[in-house]
Design an enzyme around this catalytic site. Structure first.
Site, PDB file in Angstrom:
ATOM      1  N   LYS A   1       0.861  -1.197   0.000  1.00 59.98           N
ATOM      2  CA  LYS A   1       0.000   0.000   0.000  1.00 59.98           C
ATOM      3  C   LYS A   1       0.885   1.231   0.000  1.00 59.98           C
ATOM      4  O   LYS A   1       1.749   1.389   0.864  1.00 59.98           O
ATOM      5  CB  LYS A   1      -0.872   0.030   1.250  1.00 59.98           C
ATOM      6  CG  LYS A   1      -2.072  -0.858   1.174  1.00 59.98           C
ATOM      7  CD  LYS A   1      -3.164  -0.254   2.030  1.00 59.98           C
ATOM      8  CE  LYS A   1      -3.745  -1.251   2.974  1.00 59.98           C
ATOM      9  NZ  LYS A   1      -4.498  -0.608   4.050  1.00 59.98           N
TER      10      LYS A   1
ATOM     11  N   GLU B   1       1.870  -0.482  17.198  1.00 55.72           N
ATOM     12  CA  GLU B   1       1.478  -1.295  16.040  1.00 55.72           C
ATOM     13  C   GLU B   1       1.843  -2.774  16.276  1.00 55.72           C
ATOM     14  O   GLU B   1       1.135  -3.666  15.813  1.00 55.72           O
ATOM     15  CB  GLU B   1       2.152  -0.788  14.760  1.00 55.72           C
ATOM     16  CG  GLU B   1       1.800   0.639  14.380  1.00 55.72           C
ATOM     17  CD  GLU B   1       0.572   0.756  13.466  1.00 55.72           C
ATOM     18  OE1 GLU B   1      -0.143  -0.243  13.251  1.00 55.72           O
ATOM     19  OE2 GLU B   1       0.341   1.883  12.978  1.00 55.72           O
TER      20      GLU B   1
ATOM     21  N   GLU C   1      -7.390  -6.203   0.358  1.00 56.59           N
ATOM     22  CA  GLU C   1      -8.229  -5.577   1.381  1.00 56.59           C
ATOM     23  C   GLU C   1      -9.703  -5.908   1.262  1.00 56.59           C
ATOM     24  O   GLU C   1     -10.541  -5.050   1.095  1.00 56.59           O
ATOM     25  CB  GLU C   1      -8.049  -4.058   1.383  1.00 56.59           C
ATOM     26  CG  GLU C   1      -8.862  -3.369   2.450  1.00 56.59           C
ATOM     27  CD  GLU C   1      -8.056  -2.291   3.156  1.00 56.59           C
ATOM     28  OE1 GLU C   1      -8.675  -1.472   3.797  1.00 56.59           O
ATOM     29  OE2 GLU C   1      -6.823  -2.298   3.091  1.00 56.59           O
TER      30      GLU C   1
ATOM     31  N   ARG D   1      -7.842  -8.321   5.411  1.00 53.31           N
ATOM     32  CA  ARG D   1      -6.821  -7.283   5.519  1.00 53.31           C
ATOM     33  C   ARG D   1      -7.316  -6.087   6.335  1.00 53.31           C
ATOM     34  O   ARG D   1      -6.532  -5.369   6.929  1.00 53.31           O
ATOM     35  CB  ARG D   1      -6.349  -6.845   4.125  1.00 53.31           C
ATOM     36  CG  ARG D   1      -5.138  -5.940   4.235  1.00 53.31           C
ATOM     37  CD  ARG D   1      -4.319  -5.843   2.985  1.00 53.31           C
ATOM     38  NE  ARG D   1      -3.272  -4.846   3.195  1.00 53.31           N
ATOM     39  CZ  ARG D   1      -2.299  -4.612   2.352  1.00 53.31           C
ATOM     40  NH1 ARG D   1      -2.190  -5.297   1.253  1.00 53.31           N
ATOM     41  NH2 ARG D   1      -1.403  -3.689   2.609  1.00 53.31           N
TER      42      ARG D   1
ATOM     43  N   ASN E   1      -6.495  -2.629  10.370  1.00 52.55           N
ATOM     44  CA  ASN E   1      -6.898  -1.268  10.709  1.00 52.55           C
ATOM     45  C   ASN E   1      -7.470  -1.155  12.111  1.00 52.55           C
ATOM     46  O   ASN E   1      -8.049  -0.131  12.469  1.00 52.55           O
ATOM     47  CB  ASN E   1      -7.911  -0.758   9.689  1.00 52.55           C
ATOM     48  CG  ASN E   1      -7.232  -0.515   8.370  1.00 52.55           C
ATOM     49  OD1 ASN E   1      -6.314   0.284   8.284  1.00 52.55           O
ATOM     50  ND2 ASN E   1      -7.626  -1.248   7.351  1.00 52.55           N
TER      51      ASN E   1
ATOM     52  N   HIS F   1      -7.409   2.074  14.016  1.00 48.44           N
ATOM     53  CA  HIS F   1      -7.107   3.127  13.047  1.00 48.44           C
ATOM     54  C   HIS F   1      -8.304   4.008  12.706  1.00 48.44           C
ATOM     55  O   HIS F   1      -8.125   5.129  12.258  1.00 48.44           O
ATOM     56  CB  HIS F   1      -6.546   2.522  11.755  1.00 48.44           C
ATOM     57  CG  HIS F   1      -5.108   2.117  11.873  1.00 48.44           C
ATOM     58  ND1 HIS F   1      -4.681   1.205  12.798  1.00 48.44           N
ATOM     59  CD2 HIS F   1      -4.005   2.516  11.206  1.00 48.44           C
ATOM     60  CE1 HIS F   1      -3.375   1.049  12.673  1.00 48.44           C
ATOM     61  NE2 HIS F   1      -2.929   1.843  11.714  1.00 48.44           N
TER      62      HIS F   1
ATOM     63  N   HIS G   1      -7.074   7.535  12.962  1.00 49.52           N
ATOM     64  CA  HIS G   1      -6.981   8.466  11.831  1.00 49.52           C
ATOM     65  C   HIS G   1      -7.786   9.732  12.102  1.00 49.52           C
ATOM     66  O   HIS G   1      -7.369  10.832  11.740  1.00 49.52           O
ATOM     67  CB  HIS G   1      -7.480   7.809  10.544  1.00 49.52           C
ATOM     68  CG  HIS G   1      -6.486   6.858   9.943  1.00 49.52           C
ATOM     69  ND1 HIS G   1      -6.832   5.900   9.033  1.00 49.52           N
ATOM     70  CD2 HIS G   1      -5.150   6.731  10.115  1.00 49.52           C
ATOM     71  CE1 HIS G   1      -5.755   5.210   8.667  1.00 49.52           C
ATOM     72  NE2 HIS G   1      -4.721   5.699   9.318  1.00 49.52           N
TER      73      HIS G   1
ATOM     74  N   HIS H   1       1.836   8.736  14.294  1.00 50.15           N
ATOM     75  CA  HIS H   1       0.814   7.796  13.820  1.00 50.15           C
ATOM     76  C   HIS H   1       0.514   6.695  14.865  1.00 50.15           C
ATOM     77  O   HIS H   1      -0.641   6.456  15.218  1.00 50.15           O
ATOM     78  CB  HIS H   1       1.261   7.187  12.499  1.00 50.15           C
ATOM     79  CG  HIS H   1       0.358   6.108  12.018  1.00 50.15           C
ATOM     80  ND1 HIS H   1      -0.916   6.368  11.550  1.00 50.15           N
ATOM     81  CD2 HIS H   1       0.508   4.766  11.967  1.00 50.15           C
ATOM     82  CE1 HIS H   1      -1.490   5.226  11.216  1.00 50.15           C
ATOM     83  NE2 HIS H   1      -0.641   4.241  11.448  1.00 50.15           N
TER      84      HIS H   1
HETATM   85  N1  LIG Z   1       1.434   1.599   3.674  1.00 53.89           N
HETATM   86  C1  LIG Z   1       0.942   0.992   4.732  1.00 53.89           C
HETATM   87  O1  LIG Z   1       0.481  -0.137   4.682  1.00 53.89           O
HETATM   88  C2  LIG Z   1       1.022   1.709   6.041  1.00 53.89           C
HETATM   89  C3  LIG Z   1       0.827   0.999   7.213  1.00 53.89           C
HETATM   90  C4  LIG Z   1       1.004   1.672   8.420  1.00 53.89           C
HETATM   91  C5  LIG Z   1       1.331   3.013   8.436  1.00 53.89           C
HETATM   92  N2  LIG Z   1       1.498   3.680   7.260  1.00 53.89           N
HETATM   93  C6  LIG Z   1       1.874   5.095   7.240  1.00 53.89           C
HETATM   94  O2  LIG Z   1       3.165   5.220   7.822  1.00 53.89           O
HETATM   95  C7  LIG Z   1       3.307   6.544   8.343  1.00 53.89           C
HETATM   96  C8  LIG Z   1       3.931   6.487   9.700  1.00 53.89           C
HETATM   97  O3  LIG Z   1       5.188   5.909   9.608  1.00 53.89           O
HETATM   98  P1  LIG Z   1       6.318   6.151  10.709  1.00 53.89           P
HETATM   99  O4  LIG Z   1       5.722   5.980  12.037  1.00 53.89           O
HETATM  100  O5  LIG Z   1       7.457   5.310  10.305  1.00 53.89           O
HETATM  101  O6  LIG Z   1       6.587   7.719  10.602  1.00 53.89           O
HETATM  102  P2  LIG Z   1       7.770   8.578   9.941  1.00 53.89           P
HETATM  103  O7  LIG Z   1       8.195   8.010   8.669  1.00 53.89           O
HETATM  104  O8  LIG Z   1       7.291   9.986   9.945  1.00 53.89           O
HETATM  105  O9  LIG Z   1       8.946   8.452  10.987  1.00 53.89           O
HETATM  106  C9  LIG Z   1       8.784   8.948  12.303  1.00 53.89           C
HETATM  107  C10 LIG Z   1       9.902   9.949  12.655  1.00 53.89           C
HETATM  108  O10 LIG Z   1      11.129   9.269  12.799  1.00 53.89           O
HETATM  109  C11 LIG Z   1      12.158   9.845  11.981  1.00 53.89           C
HETATM  110  N3  LIG Z   1      13.012   8.717  11.619  1.00 53.89           N
HETATM  111  C12 LIG Z   1      12.714   7.679  10.816  1.00 53.89           C
HETATM  112  N4  LIG Z   1      13.646   6.735  10.895  1.00 53.89           N
HETATM  113  C13 LIG Z   1      14.574   7.179  11.765  1.00 53.89           C
HETATM  114  C14 LIG Z   1      15.767   6.633  12.311  1.00 53.89           C
HETATM  115  N5  LIG Z   1      16.151   5.386  12.041  1.00 53.89           N
HETATM  116  N6  LIG Z   1      16.476   7.395  13.166  1.00 53.89           N
HETATM  117  C15 LIG Z   1      16.057   8.629  13.530  1.00 53.89           C
HETATM  118  N7  LIG Z   1      14.920   9.175  13.098  1.00 53.89           N
HETATM  119  C16 LIG Z   1      14.195   8.457  12.215  1.00 53.89           C
HETATM  120  C17 LIG Z   1      11.411  10.538  10.891  1.00 53.89           C
HETATM  121  O11 LIG Z   1      12.145  11.634  10.434  1.00 53.89           O
HETATM  122  C18 LIG Z   1      10.142  10.990  11.611  1.00 53.89           C
HETATM  123  O12 LIG Z   1      10.385  12.224  12.267  1.00 53.89           O
HETATM  124  C19 LIG Z   1       1.919   7.139   8.347  1.00 53.89           C
HETATM  125  O13 LIG Z   1       1.827   8.085   7.312  1.00 53.89           O
HETATM  126  C20 LIG Z   1       0.992   5.965   8.057  1.00 53.89           C
HETATM  127  O14 LIG Z   1      -0.168   6.330   7.366  1.00 53.89           O
HETATM  128  C21 LIG Z   1       1.345   3.052   6.080  1.00 53.89           C
HETATM  129 ZN   LIG Z   2      -0.829   2.100  11.276  1.00 57.54          ZN
END
Ligand SMILES: NC(=O)c1ccc[n+]([C@@H]2O[C@H](COP(=O)([O-])OP(=O)(O)OC[C@H]3O[C@@H](n4cnc5c(N)ncnc54)[C@H](O)[C@@H]3O)[C@@H](O)[C@H]2O)c1
Ligand SMILES: [Zn+2]
Length: 361
Positions: free
Chosen positions: A140, A182, A234, A238, A242, A245, A249, A262
Site C-alpha cells: 500500500k 502497532e 483488502e 486485511r 486497521n 485506526h 486516523h 501515527h
Molecule cells: N502503507 C501501509 O500499509 C502503512 C501501514 C502503516 C502506516 N502507514 C503510514 O506510515 C506513516 C507512519 O510511519 P512512521 O511511524 O514510520 O513515521 P515517519 O516516517 O514519519 O517516521 C517517524 C519519525 O522518525 C524519523 N526517523 C525515521 N527513521 C529514523 C531513524 N532510524 N532514526 C532517527 N529518526 C528516524 C522521521 O524523520 C520521523 O520524524 C503514516 O503516514 C501511516 O499512514 C502506512
Molecule cells: Zn498504522
C-alpha cells in the site's frame, strides 16, 4: 537473519530481518541490473546511517534524494517535488527507488515509484518500527489530502524489504515507542502469543536489547505477512490491520497531523475500540484490562485535550473504511481475535471517549 516471504496471486518478495539485511538490497540491485538507483531518504536518517547503508549495499553510485521529514511530506506537493527530482536526475523506466526511511517516506516514495513512467521498482529499507513491521510490507502506497489521510494511493508491492533493527537505535524514544503500538496491535488482532511476548519482555523491548529485536520484528512483521498472503486486496481479512485506526486516523486529522505520531494515535484508537467492544459485551472485562494495561505501559500518549468526541464522529464519515456511509469497525472479542462490526452508536463512541480520556496514560 530471519527471512519471511510474501506470496500472493500477483506478487512475491522476501522480507529480510537482521543486522545484515541491507546487504540483500545491494545483492538484489546488482542482480536486477537497474539503469540507475535512487535512494530516497531524510537528511536525519542519511546523516546517521548513510555511510553504513552504502557500505552494506555497495550502492556507491546511487543518487540520494532527501525528502523533508514529517507527515506533511505525504502530500500531492511532496509527490510533485519528488517526481520532478527523478526527472531532473534522469530516472528512466529501468531505474529503481530504494527507500531508506519510515512510513512517511516509504508511502510517498512507493507511491511516486508506482506512478513514475507508469511504474518503476521499489525496494524498502524501513527505518522505523512502524515501517519494519507494517507499512513497508504489503504494497500500500499513497499520500494524504488535507481532508483525510491516505486518500490517494496504489497497491504496488515492493520487490524486496530489508529491515535492519539496528537502525531503530537512532529513533527518539517517543518515535520508537510509537511503533510498538502497532506491534501490540498485531498481537491483539491475530496472535495472543505475540501480545504476551511483548507484555513479558517489555523492559528489554523498551531498551532495544539486540538479543530480542530480530525476533520481535520478524514476529510482528510475520502477522502482517500472513494477512497479506491471504488477502492482498483488502477485503475483510486485511481490514483487521486497521484495528485502532478508525478513530486513530480521526484523531490525526482532528489535530492536523501535528499532535500525535501515527502509532500514538493508533494507541488511543485501540483504547477507544477496546472500550467500545467492552461496552458492547463483545470483549470480556479481564481481556479488556490486559489490553488497556499493556497500551498504557507503553505511554505516555499526548493528551486528548481540546478534541471533542463530536469532532471525531464527524470525521469518521471520511474514513476509507466507510462504505456507503457505514463505518466498518474492527473490534476485539479476545486477545488474538477481532471482528468487523458496522453498528456502533454515536453515544457509545462519546462514552468511550470520556472514559478513555481519564486513563493514566
Ligand atoms: N502503507 C501501509 O500499509 C502503512 C501501514 C502503516 C502506516 N502507514 C503510514 O506510515 C506513516 C507512519 O510511519 P512512521 O511511524 O514510520 O513515521 P515517519 O516516517 O514519519 O517516521 C517517524 C519519525 O522518525 C524519523 N526517523 C525515521 N527513521 C529514523 C531513524 N532510524 N532514526 C532517527 N529518526 C528516524 C522521521 O524523520 C520521523 O520524524 C503514516 O503516514 C501511516 O499512514 C502506512
Ligand atoms: Zn498504522
Amino acid at each position: 537473519m530471519i527471512q519471511l516471504r510474501v506470496q500472493t496471486g500477483t506478487s512475491s518478495y522476501t522480507i529480510s530481518v537482521g543486522n545484515r539485511a541491507w546487504q540483500e538490497v545491494g545483492r538484489f540491485c546488482r542482480r536486477e541490473k537497474y539503469s540507475s538507483v535512487f535512494i530516497v531518504t531524510e537528511s536525519r536518517i542519511w546523516r546517521a546511517w548513510g555511510r553504513k547503508f552504502l557500505q552494506a549495499t555497495g550502492l556507491h553510485s546511487a543518487s540520494v534524494i532527501l525528502v523533508p521529514p514529517g507527515e506533511r511530506s505525504k502530500s500531492l506537493a511532496g509527490v510533485k517535488a519528488l517526481a520532478q527530482k527523478l526527472v531532473k536526475r534522469r530516472a528512466d523506466r529501468e531505474s529503481a527507488v530504494v527507500v531508506l526511511g519510515g512510513g512517511v517516506v516509504g508511502d510517498l516514495a512507493g507511491f511516486v515509484a508506482s506512478i513514475y513512467m507508469r511504474g518503476i521498482d521499489t525496494i524498502q529499507a524501513p527505518t522505523t518500527m512502524v515501517a519494519q513491521i507494517d507499512s513497508a510490507i504489503g504494497g500500500k502506497t499513497g499520500v494524504n489530502l488535507p481532508e483525510a489521510k491516505n486518500m490517494l494511493g496504489t497497491l504496488t508491492p515492493p520487490r524486496l524489504v530489508a529491515a535492519n533493527p539496528e537502525v531503530l537505535g537512532s529513533l527518539s524514544p517517543r518515535a520508537y515507542r510509537s511503533g510498538l503500538y502497532e506491534a501490540v496491535k498485531h498481537g491483539i488482532i491475530q496472535d495472543p502469543r505475540l501480545f504476551h511476548f511483548i507484555r513479558e519482555n517489555l523492559k528489554p523491548i523498551l531498551a532495544q536489547d539486540p538479543k530480542i529485536m530480530d525476533r520481535l520484528i520478524a514476529w510482528a512483521a510475520g502477522v502482517k505477512v500472513r494477512v497479506v498472503n491471504r488477502d492482498e486486496r483488502e477485503s475483510d481479512l486485511r481490514r483487521i490491520l486497521n484495528f485502532g485506526h478508525t478513530l486513530g486516523h480521526a484523531l490525526e486529522a482532528a489535530t492536523h497531523y501535528r499532535r500525535f505520531l501515527h502509532g500514538e494515535a493508533v494507541g488511543w484508537g485501540m483504547l477507544l475500540a477496546n472500550r467500545i467492544a467492552e461496552e458492547k459485551k463483545m470483549l470480556p472485562p479481564t481481556e479488556a484490562r490486559k489490553i488497556e494495561e499493556l497500551i498504557c505501559s507503553l505511554g505516555p500518549l499526548p493528551s486528548l485535550q481540546g478534541i471533542t468526541s463530536r469532532q471525531l464522529v464527524a470525521l469518521l464519515g471520511r474514513d476509507k473504511k466507510t462504505v456507503r456511509g457505514v463505518v466498518h469497525w474492527i473490534l476485539s472479542e479476545r486477545i488474538g481475535s477481532v471482528r468487523i462490526v458496522t453498528r456502533v452508536a454515536n453515544t457509545l463512541i462519546e462514552k468511550a471517549f470520556r472514559d478513555v480520556a481519564r486513563l493514566p496514560v
